[in-house]
Write a protein that holds these residues in place. Structure first.
Motif, PDB file in Angstrom:
ATOM      1  N   PHE A   1      -0.575 -10.441  -3.697  1.00  0.00           N
ATOM      2  CA  PHE A   1      -0.231  -9.263  -4.487  1.00  0.00           C
ATOM      3  C   PHE A   1      -0.849  -8.005  -3.882  1.00  0.00           C
ATOM      4  CE2 PHE A   1      -1.476  -6.347  -7.953  1.00  0.00           C
ATOM      5  CZ  PHE A   1      -0.213  -5.983  -8.399  1.00  0.00           C
ATOM      6  N   LEU A   2      -2.137  -8.081  -3.523  1.00  0.00           N
ATOM      7  CA  LEU A   2      -2.829  -6.914  -2.981  1.00  0.00           C
ATOM      8  C   LEU A   2      -2.278  -6.488  -1.629  1.00  0.00           C
ATOM      9  CD1 LEU A   2      -6.518  -7.696  -3.957  1.00  0.00           C
ATOM     10  CD2 LEU A   2      -5.004  -5.994  -4.958  1.00  0.00           C
ATOM     11  N   LEU A   3      -1.828  -7.437  -0.838  1.00  0.00           N
ATOM     12  CA  LEU A   3      -1.243  -7.091   0.458  1.00  0.00           C
ATOM     13  C   LEU A   3       0.244  -6.783   0.337  1.00  0.00           C
ATOM     14  CD1 LEU A   3      -3.012  -9.747   2.697  1.00  0.00           C
ATOM     15  CD2 LEU A   3      -3.538  -7.321   2.507  1.00  0.00           C
ATOM     16  N   GLY A   4       0.914  -7.417  -0.621  1.00  0.00           N
ATOM     17  CA  GLY A   4       2.352  -7.236  -0.763  1.00  0.00           C
ATOM     18  C   GLY A   4       2.748  -5.943  -1.442  1.00  0.00           C
ATOM     19  N   LEU A   5       1.934  -5.452  -2.346  1.00  0.00           N
ATOM     20  CA  LEU A   5       2.273  -4.237  -3.076  1.00  0.00           C
ATOM     21  C   LEU A   5       2.428  -3.019  -2.153  1.00  0.00           C
ATOM     22  CD1 LEU A   5       2.829  -3.324  -5.977  1.00  0.00           C
ATOM     23  CD2 LEU A   5       0.429  -2.692  -6.136  1.00  0.00           C
ATOM     24  N   PRO A   6       1.473  -2.746  -1.257  1.00  0.00           N
ATOM     25  CA  PRO A   6       1.694  -1.613  -0.338  1.00  0.00           C
ATOM     26  C   PRO A   6       2.895  -1.835   0.582  1.00  0.00           C
ATOM     27  CG  PRO A   6      -0.613  -2.247  -0.327  1.00  0.00           C
ATOM     28  CD  PRO A   6       0.121  -3.284  -1.104  1.00  0.00           C
ATOM     29  N   LEU A   7       3.118  -3.082   0.980  1.00  0.00           N
ATOM     30  CA  LEU A   7       4.284  -3.359   1.821  1.00  0.00           C
ATOM     31  C   LEU A   7       5.586  -3.071   1.077  1.00  0.00           C
ATOM     32  CD1 LEU A   7       3.138  -6.626   3.627  1.00  0.00           C
ATOM     33  CD2 LEU A   7       3.252  -4.315   4.553  1.00  0.00           C
ATOM     34  N   MET A   8       5.615  -3.347  -0.213  1.00  0.00           N
ATOM     35  CA  MET A   8       6.815  -3.039  -1.010  1.00  0.00           C
ATOM     36  C   MET A   8       7.033  -1.531  -1.083  1.00  0.00           C
ATOM     37  SD  MET A   8       6.935  -5.881  -4.086  1.00  0.00           S
ATOM     38  CE  MET A   8       6.410  -4.678  -5.229  1.00  0.00           C
ATOM     39  N   PHE A   9       5.964  -0.760  -1.230  1.00  0.00           N
ATOM     40  CA  PHE A   9       6.109   0.695  -1.269  1.00  0.00           C
ATOM     41  C   PHE A   9       6.624   1.234   0.070  1.00  0.00           C
ATOM     42  CE2 PHE A   9       3.149   0.563  -4.920  1.00  0.00           C
ATOM     43  CZ  PHE A   9       3.910   1.302  -5.816  1.00  0.00           C
ATOM     44  N   TYR A  10       6.087   0.714   1.166  1.00  0.00           N
ATOM     45  CA  TYR A  10       6.569   1.141   2.480  1.00  0.00           C
ATOM     46  C   TYR A  10       8.001   0.732   2.705  1.00  0.00           C
ATOM     47  CZ  TYR A  10       2.012   2.734   4.094  1.00  0.00           C
ATOM     48  OH  TYR A  10       0.844   3.426   4.243  1.00  0.00           O
ATOM     49  N   ALA A  11       8.363  -0.461   2.290  1.00  0.00           N
ATOM     50  CA  ALA A  11       9.746  -0.916   2.445  1.00  0.00           C
ATOM     51  C   ALA A  11      10.679  -0.044   1.603  1.00  0.00           C
ATOM     52  CB  ALA A  11       9.868  -2.387   2.047  1.00  0.00           C
ATOM     53  N   GLY A  12      10.272   0.289   0.368  1.00  0.00           N
ATOM     54  CA  GLY A  12      11.103   1.159  -0.473  1.00  0.00           C
ATOM     55  C   GLY A  12      11.246   2.549   0.127  1.00  0.00           C
ATOM     56  N   ALA A  13      10.175   3.080   0.702  1.00  0.00           N
ATOM     57  CA  ALA A  13      10.258   4.394   1.348  1.00  0.00           C
ATOM     58  C   ALA A  13      11.125   4.335   2.585  1.00  0.00           C
ATOM     59  CB  ALA A  13       8.855   4.878   1.716  1.00  0.00           C
ATOM     60  N   ALA A  14      11.080   3.221   3.325  1.00  0.00           N
ATOM     61  CA  ALA A  14      11.919   3.089   4.515  1.00  0.00           C
ATOM     62  C   ALA A  14      13.385   3.007   4.130  1.00  0.00           C
ATOM     63  CB  ALA A  14      11.500   1.853   5.309  1.00  0.00           C
ATOM     64  N   VAL A  15      13.696   2.283   3.048  1.00  0.00           N
ATOM     65  CA  VAL A  15      15.091   2.180   2.587  1.00  0.00           C
ATOM     66  C   VAL A  15      15.586   3.528   2.103  1.00  0.00           C
ATOM     67  CG1 VAL A  15      16.541   1.168   0.780  1.00  0.00           C
ATOM     68  CG2 VAL A  15      14.963  -0.277   2.057  1.00  0.00           C
ATOM     69  N   LYS A  16      14.725   4.255   1.407  1.00  0.00           N
ATOM     70  CA  LYS A  16      15.106   5.571   0.899  1.00  0.00           C
ATOM     71  C   LYS A  16      15.271   6.588   2.024  1.00  0.00           C
ATOM     72  CE  LYS A  16      13.821   8.898  -2.608  1.00  0.00           C
ATOM     73  NZ  LYS A  16      12.813   9.302  -3.566  1.00  0.00           N
TER      74      LYS A  16
END
Length: 118
Positions: free
Chosen positions: A100-115
């Motif tokens: 969770f702690l490592l995946g949460l920032p990765l999800m934010f970066y992935a969402g910013a990359a998609v956007k």
């Protein structure tokens, strides 16, 4: 843990270290910001406008940590600093929390990359 044992007393930082800690912390943080308030033109010309990503702003925010490292190094030397930093890895939790702690920032970066604004 018995705080009166001789082994424990060897690693305690004395209370007198609170004064230099506060002086270093407030001197760095308020000193940098006071210079930008009192001399905005000169500081802007020398270092650029202050923002959340400016190195002097980051130094001002991390002033307590800088003061702690300085004082621990002074009172405990390399052994004290190593002992202080080894506490970072003492916390243990279930593997799902690490994910969770490592995946949460990765999800934010992935969402910013998609956007499109990474």
């Amino acid at each position: 843990m018995n705080l009166n044992s001789p082994h424990t007393q060897q690693w305690l930082v004395p209370w007198i270290a609170l004064a230099p800690f506060l002086l270093i912390t407030f001197g760095l943080a308020w000193g940098i910001l006071a210079l930008y308030i009192l001399l905005p033109g000169l500081m802007g010309a020398l270092f650029g406008e202050i923002s959340g990503h400016h190195p002097l702003f980051i130094l001002a925010v991390w002033a307590p940590a800088v003061a702690a490292f300085i004082l621990i190094s002074y009172y405990g030397g390399w052994v004290g600093l190593r002992r202080f930093l080894s506490r970072i890895f003492l916390w243990h939790c279930q593997p799902a929390w690490y994910g969770f702690l490592l995946g949460l920032p990765l999800m934010f970066y992935a969402g910013a990359a998609v956007k499109g604004n990474l």
